[in-house]
Design a protein around this motif. Structure first.
Motif, PDB file in Angstrom:
ATOM      1  N   TYR A  47       0.852  -1.186   0.000  1.00 46.53           N
ATOM      2  CA  TYR A  47       0.000   0.000   0.000  1.00 46.53           C
ATOM      3  C   TYR A  47       0.888   1.237   0.000  1.00 46.53           C
ATOM      4  CZ  TYR A  47       1.024  -0.776   4.951  1.00 46.53           C
ATOM      5  OH  TYR A  47       1.658  -1.028   6.143  1.00 46.53           O
ATOM      6  N   PRO A  48       0.375   2.357  -0.484  1.00 39.92           N
ATOM      7  CA  PRO A  48       1.180   3.571  -0.544  1.00 39.92           C
ATOM      8  C   PRO A  48       1.565   4.050   0.856  1.00 39.92           C
ATOM      9  CG  PRO A  48      -0.773   3.757  -1.925  1.00 39.92           C
ATOM     10  CD  PRO A  48      -0.954   2.531  -1.085  1.00 39.92           C
ATOM     11  N   ILE A 322      -4.035  -8.318  -9.962  1.00 39.49           N
ATOM     12  CA  ILE A 322      -4.106  -6.853 -10.004  1.00 39.49           C
ATOM     13  C   ILE A 322      -2.739  -6.238  -9.700  1.00 39.49           C
ATOM     14  CG2 ILE A 322      -5.066  -4.815  -8.842  1.00 39.49           C
ATOM     15  CD1 ILE A 322      -7.664  -6.438  -8.473  1.00 39.49           C
ATOM     16  N   TYR A 323      -2.037  -6.804  -8.723  1.00 34.95           N
ATOM     17  CA  TYR A 323      -0.752  -6.236  -8.327  1.00 34.95           C
ATOM     18  C   TYR A 323       0.350  -6.548  -9.333  1.00 34.95           C
ATOM     19  CZ  TYR A 323      -1.713  -3.877  -3.983  1.00 34.95           C
ATOM     20  OH  TYR A 323      -2.135  -2.948  -3.062  1.00 34.95           O
ATOM     21  N   LEU A 329       0.563   2.145  -7.343  1.00 34.33           N
ATOM     22  CA  LEU A 329       0.179   1.439  -6.124  1.00 34.33           C
ATOM     23  C   LEU A 329      -1.190   1.906  -5.632  1.00 34.33           C
ATOM     24  CD1 LEU A 329       1.557  -0.796  -4.568  1.00 34.33           C
ATOM     25  CD2 LEU A 329       2.541   0.931  -3.031  1.00 34.33           C
ATOM     26  N   TRP A 330      -1.490   3.185  -5.803  1.00 33.68           N
ATOM     27  CA  TRP A 330      -2.800   3.699  -5.403  1.00 33.68           C
ATOM     28  C   TRP A 330      -3.915   3.018  -6.207  1.00 33.68           C
ATOM     29  CZ3 TRP A 330      -3.921   6.332  -1.199  1.00 33.68           C
ATOM     30  CH2 TRP A 330      -2.951   7.127  -0.581  1.00 33.68           C
ATOM     31  N   LEU A 331      -3.692   2.867  -7.516  1.00 36.34           N
ATOM     32  CA  LEU A 331      -4.708   2.228  -8.355  1.00 36.34           C
ATOM     33  C   LEU A 331      -4.861   0.746  -8.013  1.00 36.34           C
ATOM     34  CD1 LEU A 331      -4.080   3.841 -11.868  1.00 36.34           C
ATOM     35  CD2 LEU A 331      -6.015   4.229 -10.317  1.00 36.34           C
ATOM     36  N   LYS A 332      -3.768   0.093  -7.693  1.00 30.91           N
ATOM     37  CA  LYS A 332      -3.837  -1.321  -7.309  1.00 30.91           C
ATOM     38  C   LYS A 332      -4.659  -1.488  -6.030  1.00 30.91           C
ATOM     39  CE  LYS A 332       0.656  -2.494  -9.355  1.00 30.91           C
ATOM     40  NZ  LYS A 332       2.057  -2.870  -9.084  1.00 30.91           N
ATOM     41  N   LEU A 333      -4.353  -0.664  -5.031  1.00 27.54           N
ATOM     42  CA  LEU A 333      -5.103  -0.731  -3.781  1.00 27.54           C
ATOM     43  C   LEU A 333      -6.575  -0.405  -4.019  1.00 27.54           C
ATOM     44  CD1 LEU A 333      -5.280  -0.968  -0.693  1.00 27.54           C
ATOM     45  CD2 LEU A 333      -4.614   1.446  -0.566  1.00 27.54           C
TER      46      LEU A 333
END
Length: 382
Positions: A47-48, A322-323, A329-333
């Motif tokens: 996560y960011p 997804i990861y 990282l924001w879009l993945k979360l």
């Protein structure tokens, strides 16, 4: 032959019990915060860094649950006391609220682990889990159903609550008990938890045992007394906003304390922060907390809470896909949260209607049957 006295006459309500929507707001906030917390930490996804403090403090949603539980018990107890058989009414309301879904999830978990994970549970653990005694054994404190350790805390408190309700009549008595309980938690951690040789087990039991959360419940009872006082005053909206800001500030300070890993006890101070936020919301709702979304999730919060670990575990392979994508990282979360919440919501909505609501109806039918049966027994001749 003397007619049987109506026990609840001394406690009969003079006002209708209205729904406290700020408690619904709190339930919705709590369950959504816990779900997001577990989306990140059950599969241990990245996560960011700017979101670190907020995400890592998501477990505190459980503290808000416990706080609201004690508050709402204080609020609804007069309704039970106005019943012809008050303790029966109280017990039926609690048991039929919790047991149907919990036992369904218990059977499902045992079956799933036996079929899919080649795991079996010791019969003594199953028995302790069935009768809600598992919180008192450090080896079993997390329960069998995922995330059910909170139920292992709640159910013994439900048993204690009537005694607390009748014995602690003033807010000062409750404050004294909360302080003494906090000191008892400290002593328990210093002198009893240290007897557990496994450090991981000791740390887990220190956090999950009933005593650790007992002050939080008492703080919830104190919050109810404060609300009783506040609702008689004509505070303006700015006062409510100020109180909410003070509560949020205290909660955020505790989140920062967790991030910096300082040593003083956070959960009880966090409970005070959340209680202050609830009091503020009772005066002046804030749209970011008080809205149709939080109130919707308040309705299905119990099913959401018990089902979300299953859904997250099932979706873990999708999180890995997804990861692996070349996005931020924001879009993945955000994608993981956006994927999980609709699935959890759909499952919880079905569970609420198929299990919880039916359990509630069964409780009302059982209470009527038990009351009619007890009423049919002749009173003793004096």
């Amino acid at each position: 032959m003397r007619s049987r006295p109506h026990y609840g006459e001394r406690f009969r309500m003079t006002e209708r019990r209205e729904r406290l929507y700020f408690l619904d707001d709190g339930r919705g906030i709590a369950v959504l915060y816990v779900v997001i917390f577990h989306i990140v930490f059950v599969p241990a996804i990245q996560y960011p860094r700017p979101a670190k403090v907020f995400l890592e403090f998501g477990g505190s949603g459980v503290i808000l649950f416990f706080l609201i539980s004690a508050f709402s018990l204080c609020y609804t107890m007069p309704k039970h006391l106005s019943h012809e058989y008050p303790m029966l009414s109280y017990a039926v309301a609690r048991l039929f609220r919790i047991l149907p879904l919990y036992y369904f999830m218990l059977l499902l978990t045992i079956w799933r682990d036996w079929v899919w994970r080649d795991m079996t549970f010791d019969w003594s653990k199953i028995l302790a889990t069935t009768v809600f005694a598992f919180n008192f054994n450090p080896q079993w404190v997390t329960g069998i159903v995922w995330a059910s350790w909170t139920i292992g805390v709640e159910m013994p408190f439900y048993l204690l609550f009537p005694l607390l309700y009748f014995r602690l009549r003033t807010i000062w008595q409750k404050i004294i008990v909360a302080i003494l309980a906090a000191w008892a938690v400290y002593a328990f951690d210093q002198y009893v938890i240290q007897l557990i040789s496994d450090p991981i087990l000791a740390r887990r039991y220190s956090h999950y045992n009933l005593l650790h959360h007992f002050p939080v419940f008492v703080i919830g009872m104190i919050a109810f007394d404060v609300y009783q006082y506040v609702k008689t005053k004509n505070f303006d909206r700015s006062t409510g906003w100020l109180i909410s800001c003070v509560g949020l500030s205290l909660v955020w300070m505790m989140a920062l304390n967790k991030y910096t890993k300082t040593s003083f006890e956070m959960d009880h101070l966090t409970a005070i922060g959340y209680a202050t936020l609830l009091i503020g919301l009772s005066i002046s709702p804030i749209s970011i907390f008080s809205n149709s979304i939080t109130r919707f999730y308040a309705k299905i919060c119990y099913s959401t809470y018990l089902w979300h670990p299953f859904v997250i575990f099932a979706l873990s392979p999708t999180y890995r896909v997804i990861y692996a994508m070349p996005i931020s990282l924001w879009l993945k979360l955000g994608a993981c949260i956006a994927l999980t919440l609709p699935v959890v919501t759909a499952v919880a909505w079905c569970s609420f209607h198929l299990i919880e609501k039916r359990g509630d109806r069964m409780g009302k039918i059982f209470l009527k049957w038990a009351s009619d049966r007890r009423r049919a027994v002749p009173a003793p001749v004096e």
